[in-house]
Design an enzyme around this catalytic site. Structure first.
Site, PDB file in Angstrom:
ATOM      1  NE  ARG A  56       5.428 -64.218  51.586  1.00  0.00           N
ATOM      2  CZ  ARG A  56       4.543 -64.561  50.882  1.00  0.00           C
ATOM      3  NH1 ARG A  56       3.208 -64.473  51.229  1.00  0.00           N
ATOM      4  NH2 ARG A  56       4.835 -65.243  49.539  1.00  0.00           N
ATOM      5  CE  LYS A  92       7.807 -69.140  51.789  1.00  0.00           C
ATOM      6  NZ  LYS A  92       8.323 -69.221  50.303  1.00  0.00           N
ATOM      7  CB  SER A 158      15.116 -68.011  42.615  1.00  0.00           C
ATOM      8  OG  SER A 158      14.223 -67.493  43.528  1.00  0.00           O
ATOM      9  CB  ALA A 270       4.831 -66.827  40.241  1.00  0.00           C
TER      10      ALA A 270
END
Length: 363
Positions: A56, A92, A158, A270
């Protein structure tokens, strides 16, 4: 016990790099002065396989905010992979800064070297602020990257796979909540028209669903209106009179305060970390609202990029993503049989897989 590792760390991470974080296997901080890169990679759990999760790129107000986000997101990836039946661990990464002004080839290549320094314990992909084209550049420095463009040997963006997974999960949840998997009879409030939300709107409208959109960014609203003619725009959908609330932007929108305003019978979207605290699910239940665990509903993107590692074809990936409908149906059946919530049933499913796996060396 988990320790943290550091390279050259700038002031934004002062006081953070020496923390002991028992919830994670490893947390790595890095700053590259030449490019302005400030990044954190959090590896939560590798019992099922190498940690795979997106990066991110976001202008966090502080290093503490960035650390909090990456820790929550990486833990969510562990449960996402486990619940989806994938042999992957949870990890992540975050890059601190505004991608509109800080992004550069040099920074992305420096980030690739940072990822590569972990030797494959962490595999990166895209997330907010990171495109498939960015990942192509990251991949110039490390093989531990998925989600690159098709031209560069990856499976591409994606966003569609994630949207298809949410759509499939929503069908199962609608059958449980409203008695029918037909989404065409419902009104769905989509929050966020990014690469996932925009595609979810298309899937829903193709089924005949009435869709209303809340999107604060003027450019994103314009693109959504141009892509989906006649789309209804509203200021907020969390409190709108809709059947389904689909959060598809940043997380944390379901809080004790906002839950009091929710009128939807179903929440399925999502966004990651939709609940500000775990007890918010119980508050939704008390109001008669069903919540699909976010890490189950949004697993389609992970299924796609995970498929790059085993050579899956696009058709095989699509079948696996659509099968999330069956996974959600099973979770609701378990929750009903055990008189618990969908969140508790999904966590139990993931923990069974994790507990059955062998602990990685050094944990």
């Amino acid at each position: 016990m988990t320790t943290t590792a550091r390279d050259t760390v700038d002031g934004i991470f002062d006081g953070l790099e020496g923390l002991t974080i028992d919830s994670h296997e490893r947390v790595h901080f890095h700053h590259d002065e030449a490019t302005g890169l400030s990044a954190i990679i959090a590896v939560h759990d590798t019992r099922l396989g190498p940690a795979l999760g997106g990066t991110r790129f976001y202008p966090y107000a502080s290093g503490s905010d960035a650390l909090t986000d990456v820790l929550r997101l990486s833990e969510g990836m562990t449960y996402k992979a486990a619940a989806a039946g994938l042999d992957l661990g949870g990890g992540k990464a975050v890059i601190v800064g505004d991608p509109a002004t800080l992004r550069s080839r040099a920074l992305l290549r420096a980030y690739g070297r940072f990822v590569g320094s972990l030797g494959g314990r962490y595999i990166t992909a895209g997330d907010v602020g990171v495109t498939a084209e960015d990942l192509d550049v990251v991949g110039e420095e490390t093989p531990y990257v998925v989600g690159r463009t098709v031209a560069a040997g990856g499976s591409g963006d994606s966003g569609f796979a994630t949207a298809l997974g949410v759509f499939s999960a929503m069908r199962a949840a609608a059958a449980h909540t409203f008695g029918s998997a037909d989404l065409g009879a419902l009104t769905v409030g989509v929050e966020g028209a990014g690469k996932v939300g925009l595609r979810l709107i298309g899937l829903l409208r193709d089924q005949g669903a009435r869709v209303v959109l809340a999107e604060p960014d003027a450019g994103a609203r314009r693109r959504a209106g141009e892509t989906h003619l006649g789309l209804e725009l509203v200021d907020s959908v969390v409190d709108a009179e809709v059947d389904v609330y689909a959060p598809c932007a940043l997380g944390g929108t379901l809080t004790p305060a906002s839950v009091e305003t929710v009128r939807a019978g179903l929440v399925c979207g999502a966004a990651n970390n939709q609940l500000s605290t775990p007890d918010v699910e119980e508050m939704l239940v008390e109001r008669g609202t069903v919540w699909v665990p976010d890490y189950v509903a949004n697993a389609g993107g992970l299924v796609q990029v995970g498929g790059e590692r085993d050579g899956s074809t696009p058709d095989q990936v699509r079948v696996r993503v659509a099968a999330l409908e069956d996974r959600v149906r099973d979770i609701f059946a378990t929750a009903s049989a055990e008189r618990t919530t969908a969140g508790a049933a999904a966590r139990a499913l993931a923990r069974r897989r994790l507990d059955a796996a062998e602990a990685p060396p050094g944990r």
